[in-house]
Design a protein around this motif. Structure first.
Motif, PDB file in Angstrom:
ATOM      1  N   ARG A 291       0.834  -1.208   0.000  1.00 21.20           N
ATOM      2  CA  ARG A 291       0.000   0.000   0.000  1.00 21.20           C
ATOM      3  C   ARG A 291       0.870   1.260   0.000  1.00 21.20           C
ATOM      4  O   ARG A 291       0.563   2.238  -0.689  1.00 21.20           O
ATOM      5  N   ALA A 292       1.970   1.237   0.756  1.00 25.30           N
ATOM      6  CA  ALA A 292       2.857   2.398   0.804  1.00 25.30           C
ATOM      7  C   ALA A 292       3.508   2.655  -0.549  1.00 25.30           C
ATOM      8  O   ALA A 292       3.666   3.808  -0.968  1.00 25.30           O
ATOM      9  N   VAL A 293       3.869   1.601  -1.248  1.00 27.80           N
ATOM     10  CA  VAL A 293       4.450   1.754  -2.582  1.00 27.80           C
ATOM     11  C   VAL A 293       3.416   2.312  -3.550  1.00 27.80           C
ATOM     12  O   VAL A 293       3.704   3.222  -4.347  1.00 27.80           O
ATOM     13  N   GLU A 294       2.206   1.796  -3.490  1.00 25.14           N
ATOM     14  CA  GLU A 294       1.150   2.260  -4.391  1.00 25.14           C
ATOM     15  C   GLU A 294       0.799   3.726  -4.154  1.00 25.14           C
ATOM     16  O   GLU A 294       0.460   4.449  -5.098  1.00 25.14           O
ATOM     17  N   LYS A 295       0.895   4.185  -2.905  1.00 25.01           N
ATOM     18  CA  LYS A 295       0.575   5.574  -2.584  1.00 25.01           C
ATOM     19  C   LYS A 295       1.755   6.513  -2.803  1.00 25.01           C
ATOM     20  O   LYS A 295       1.631   7.712  -2.568  1.00 25.01           O
ATOM     21  N   GLY A 296       2.887   5.986  -3.205  1.00 20.61           N
ATOM     22  CA  GLY A 296       4.061   6.821  -3.467  1.00 20.61           C
ATOM     23  C   GLY A 296       4.805   7.236  -2.222  1.00 20.61           C
ATOM     24  O   GLY A 296       5.615   8.169  -2.269  1.00 20.61           O
ATOM     25  N   LEU A 297       4.571   6.543  -1.098  1.00 20.53           N
ATOM     26  CA  LEU A 297       5.234   6.909   0.149  1.00 20.53           C
ATOM     27  C   LEU A 297       6.674   6.412   0.206  1.00 20.53           C
ATOM     28  O   LEU A 297       7.487   6.963   0.942  1.00 20.53           O
ATOM     29  N   MET A 298       6.982   5.365  -0.551  1.00 20.29           N
ATOM     30  CA  MET A 298       8.301   4.741  -0.479  1.00 20.29           C
ATOM     31  C   MET A 298       8.887   4.593  -1.884  1.00 20.29           C
ATOM     32  O   MET A 298       8.953   3.488  -2.447  1.00 20.29           O
ATOM     33  N   PRO A 299       9.353   5.696  -2.477  1.00 16.23           N
ATOM     34  CA  PRO A 299       9.858   5.637  -3.857  1.00 16.23           C
ATOM     35  C   PRO A 299      11.102   4.774  -4.004  1.00 16.23           C
ATOM     36  O   PRO A 299      11.311   4.171  -5.069  1.00 16.23           O
TER      37      PRO A 299
ATOM     38  N   VAL B 205      11.820   1.957  -2.355  1.00 16.47           N
ATOM     39  CA  VAL B 205      11.345   0.577  -2.430  1.00 16.47           C
ATOM     40  C   VAL B 205      10.662   0.330  -3.763  1.00 16.47           C
ATOM     41  O   VAL B 205      10.862  -0.720  -4.402  1.00 16.47           O
ATOM     42  N   ALA B 206       9.862   1.294  -4.217  1.00 20.84           N
ATOM     43  CA  ALA B 206       9.188   1.143  -5.506  1.00 20.84           C
ATOM     44  C   ALA B 206      10.195   0.989  -6.637  1.00 20.84           C
ATOM     45  O   ALA B 206      10.017   0.156  -7.543  1.00 20.84           O
ATOM     46  N   GLY B 207      11.277   1.782  -6.596  1.00 17.53           N
ATOM     47  CA  GLY B 207      12.301   1.678  -7.625  1.00 17.53           C
ATOM     48  C   GLY B 207      12.981   0.317  -7.622  1.00 17.53           C
ATOM     49  O   GLY B 207      13.272  -0.250  -8.690  1.00 17.53           O
ATOM     50  N   LEU B 208      13.245  -0.231  -6.447  1.00 18.95           N
ATOM     51  CA  LEU B 208      13.854  -1.560  -6.369  1.00 18.95           C
ATOM     52  C   LEU B 208      12.925  -2.626  -6.935  1.00 18.95           C
ATOM     53  O   LEU B 208      13.364  -3.523  -7.672  1.00 18.95           O
TER      54      LEU B 208
ATOM     55  N   ASP C 216      12.096   5.131   4.169  1.00 20.12           N
ATOM     56  CA  ASP C 216      12.477   5.016   2.763  1.00 20.12           C
ATOM     57  C   ASP C 216      13.685   5.883   2.448  1.00 20.12           C
ATOM     58  O   ASP C 216      14.567   5.486   1.668  1.00 20.12           O
ATOM     59  N   ARG C 217      13.761   7.069   3.054  1.00 19.18           N
ATOM     60  CA  ARG C 217      14.932   7.919   2.837  1.00 19.18           C
ATOM     61  C   ARG C 217      16.183   7.277   3.424  1.00 19.18           C
ATOM     62  O   ARG C 217      17.278   7.411   2.862  1.00 19.18           O
ATOM     63  N   SER C 218      16.043   6.570   4.535  1.00 18.05           N
ATOM     64  CA  SER C 218      17.184   5.858   5.099  1.00 18.05           C
ATOM     65  C   SER C 218      17.640   4.746   4.160  1.00 18.05           C
ATOM     66  O   SER C 218      18.853   4.518   3.982  1.00 18.05           O
ATOM     67  N   LEU C 219      16.687   4.051   3.552  1.00 20.24           N
ATOM     68  CA  LEU C 219      17.049   3.009   2.586  1.00 20.24           C
ATOM     69  C   LEU C 219      17.766   3.604   1.386  1.00 20.24           C
ATOM     70  O   LEU C 219      18.698   2.994   0.838  1.00 20.24           O
ATOM     71  N   ALA C 220      17.349   4.801   0.977  1.00 22.55           N
ATOM     72  CA  ALA C 220      18.023   5.462  -0.144  1.00 22.55           C
ATOM     73  C   ALA C 220      19.474   5.783   0.203  1.00 22.55           C
ATOM     74  O   ALA C 220      20.373   5.635  -0.637  1.00 22.55           O
ATOM     75  N   LEU C 221      19.735   6.215   1.435  1.00 21.66           N
ATOM     76  CA  LEU C 221      21.114   6.477   1.865  1.00 21.66           C
ATOM     77  C   LEU C 221      21.958   5.223   1.784  1.00 21.66           C
ATOM     78  O   LEU C 221      23.093   5.234   1.284  1.00 21.66           O
ATOM     79  N   ILE C 222      21.415   4.114   2.277  1.00 23.54           N
ATOM     80  CA  ILE C 222      22.163   2.864   2.262  1.00 23.54           C
ATOM     81  C   ILE C 222      22.416   2.408   0.832  1.00 23.54           C
ATOM     82  O   ILE C 222      23.513   1.935   0.502  1.00 23.54           O
TER      83      ILE C 222
END
Length: 676
Positions: free
Chosen positions: A163-171, A173-176, A392-398
């Motif tokens: 649901r978070a990916v579909e709503k654009g909350l976690m770009p 994760v969506a990109g992965l 999601d921003r933390s995942l982007a840093l990693i």
């Protein structure tokens, strides 16, 4: 950066009335600028030289107050720096010094990051300095085989992630998912909580973990998964049972977890917190590595204060709008939430970045932010959506750091459980599970509970079971034994009832003889889904409403007309109940709350409106998300069931990346029917 810090100090001196920079001859702009430059330079040098020493001393301070002390220490360093300038009287009030120091550190951090991002080599050197400060720096070139980073998003269920990916909350994760990763749901054991799941994932077994907290009669002790002594004992038992150190024994790092997984590098790991402190097991070493950089310290401290304010504002808004369901969020909770969602997140993410730059083979880290907020705000609230965005921003840093690491990395995301929404048992019925148990035993119940509809309902159930009237203020049986009262423990929507004075697991027949109304009271209460109890006749039985009584060996064969109390809990519920029934330390009575399959709601026996720990709904459906370069977790049409299965999959992936030095799997638990 020196120039920007000087300019920042000049601007603040012009804005803040309690902060003035005066040169020797009064109003000369040149001398004022020189004074500001010297002050900014001295502040920068003190931050670089004195700050790590101060942070080392702060390791003696509870981590919860570390963020607040950062401000005062930073202000103290600024006062010292201004005393080193040639001006006659640089004037700044102590409270203003705290503000000035915080702003200067934040601006310096932002400037350094902006400059470094424009130059990949500079960015890489900056990150390597972080790794070097942690004592883990390695040569810039490393193995050509991929390392693996396992990032656990605590409490994020499969459906919540989708649901978070579909709503654009976690770009990120969506990109992965669009480019490199596949998503697979899995099913937890009956005890759907971090202790059972993470022990199974990291150490290959979660045998005899019936809940988050339980009573062990042979030791006379309550075990709690997030208590350091309990975590250490559970890890010891797991290693003894499997004969294997864990998932991370080959050049691994464990960050922010309950258990070590056999890693050489450990920080913020609960199971080592009870050992004698040494270089190899300092539970706070990760805090020093992170906060030794004053820019990190100030940024995290500012975020900490902002998160406290955010929680106070959100809880106030929920009260004013009379939102339901709702639980109390006062006291120390705003500080606890800020620690989990800011301090621990920042420290763990920085530690993972350092491990990647050091070229570690396997890293496992737990990010607990979502789980903490969802318990009090609900798993689908706006509050948790904001937390998911920050994760999601933390995942982007990693992911960005992975591009600068000395070896390629596979990033695997997973969760240990989900969360199921719903109001609390007490909120709906006006009494706790403990009150209901006491009523069923004929023991006094608090007047507050008795005045509620549910209190009357419990007494009515007692009367029906005993087939005799029970007086409102009399007729209660008070056991005379010292430990004869039942011990009631809650783990989300799973309740455990033990009789401490009986040194074996009691049977249904023994419980009925002692408390004739108890099991009937529990099984027929509308807030209870089913009850598990040992039986002399059948080995074990599951009890439900209207007299339902099914032996555990027949749970897969319910009568078509009467599907049984487990029918609503979905596939796998019978196997999960049977497995827990076989544990040595399963409670005398196991109670799983009511579950509404249409709404996905449960009733927590704790004060939580997002809960996990038992069967029912999204809490038992976490996710596993891995690169397509790794083999599929399961064959098409199969299902991932249990944390021990996840452990075997992760071991296989480590072997695929690093060859035969990684054992294909830990020795299986002797006597584990499901593993066999």
């Amino acid at each position: 950066m020196w120039a920007v810090s000087t300019l920042t100090m000049l601007v603040l001196a012009g804005i803040l009335p309690d902060f003035q920079i005066r040169s020797d001859d009064g109003d000369s702009a040149t001398r004022i600028a020189i004074t500001a430059a010297i002050g900014a330079g001295a502040f920068g040098l003190l931050s670089a030289l004195a700050w790590p020493v101060l942070v080392r001393l702060l390791l003696l301070v509870p981590a919860l107050v570390l963020g607040l002390l950062v401000f005062f220490l930073n202000g103290f360093l600024l006062l010292v720096a201004l005393r080193l300038t040639p001006a006659d009287r640089p004037e700044v009030a102590p409270e203003t010094a705290v503000v000035v120091a915080a702003v200067m550190s934040a601006v310096a951090s932002a400037t350094g990051a902006a400059l470094a991002v424009r130059d990949d080599d500079a960015y890489r050197r900056r990150l390597y300095r972080l790794a070097d400060r942690r004592g883990t720096a390695r040569p810039l070139t490393g193995p050509t085989t991929p390392g693996v980073v396992f990032l656990q998003l605590d409490g994020v269920g499969h459906d919540v992630l989708v649901r978070a990916v579909e709503k654009g909350l976690m770009p990120t994760v969506a990109g992965l998912l669009d480019a490199t990763h596949r998503l697979t749901p899995w099913r937890t054991d009956w005890s759907s909580q971090t202790g059972a799941s993470q022990l199974g994932i990291l150490h290959g077994t979660n045998h005899d973990i019936p809940a988050f907290r339980w009573y062990e009669k042979d030791k006379g002790e309550v075990m709690v998964c997030n208590r350091p002594t309990s975590a250490a004992e559970l890890q010891r038992r797991a290693v003894e049972r499997t004969g294997d150190g864990g998932l991370l024994t080959v050049d691994g790092a464990s960050r922010g977890n309950l258990f070590s997984g056999g890693a050489d590098q450990q920080a913020l790991v609960l199971s080592i917190a009870v050992r004698r402190r040494g270089r190899e097991n300092r539970s706070r070493a990760g805090y020093f590595a992170y906060f030794s950089d004053p820019a990190n310290a100030v940024r995290t401290a500012l975020s900490f204060v902002a998160e406290v304010g955010r929680e106070i504002g959100q809880s106030t808004r929920a009260r004013m709008r009379e939102m339901r369901p709702r639980v109390a969020r006062g006291g120390l909770y705003p500080l606890v939430r800020a620690f989990a969602t800011v301090v621990e997140r920042d420290v763990v993410v920085a530690a993972v970045m350092g491990d990647m730059l050091a070229g570690r083979t396997a890293v496992y880290a737990d990010l607990v932010a979502y789980d903490e907020v969802a318990h009090h705000s609900g798993p689908h609230s706006r509050d948790t959506e904001k937390v998911l965005q920050r994760l999601d921003r933390s995942l982007a840093l990693i992911a960005n750091v992975a591009e600068h690491a000395p070896r390629p990395y596979r990033i695997v995301l997973l969760s240990d459980h989900g969360q199921s929404p719903g109001e609390t048992f007490r909120g709906r019925y006006g009494l706790t599970l403990g009150d209901l148990v006491r009523a069923g035993c004929g023991l006094p119940v608090s007047r507050k509970a008795q005045r509620t509809h549910s209190g009357a309902e419990a007494r009515a159930a007692v009367r029906a079971a005993l087939r005799r009237p029970v007086e409102e203020n009399g007729g209660r049986h008070v056991p005379t034994g010292r430990n004869s009262e039942p011990l009631v423990l809650a783990s989300g929507n799973l309740g455990l009832i033990s009789f401490p004075d009986v040194h074996h697991r009691m049977t249904k027949e023994e419980i009925d003889a002692r408390h004739p109304a108890l099991l009937t009271t529990l099984a027929n209460h509308p807030g209870v889904g089913f009850v598990l109890v040992r039986s002399e006749e059948h080995g074990g039985v599951v009890l439900g409403a209207h007299g339902a009584e099914i032996p555990v060996d027949e749970l897969d064969e319910p009568d078509g007309e009467h599907p049984g109390p487990l029918a609503d809990f979905g596939p796998g519920a019978a196997d999960a109940v049977r497995r827990t029934h076989s544990f040595p330390h399963t409670a005398d009575i196991m109670v799983n709350s009511w579950y509404d399959p249409a709404e996905g709601e449960v009733l927590a026996f704790e004060e939580q409106i997002g809960s996990h720990g038992g069967l029912g709904g999204a809490q038992g459906r976490p996710f596993l998300m891995a690169p397509v370069a790794l083999s599929a977790a399961v064959e098409e049409g199969e299902e991932l069931v249990g944390a021990e299965h996840i452990h075997r999959v992760l071991r296989r992936w480590l072997r695929e990346c690093n060859g035969p030095q990684v054992p294909l799997e830990a020795p299986r638990d002797p006597g584990d029917q499901r593993a066999a």
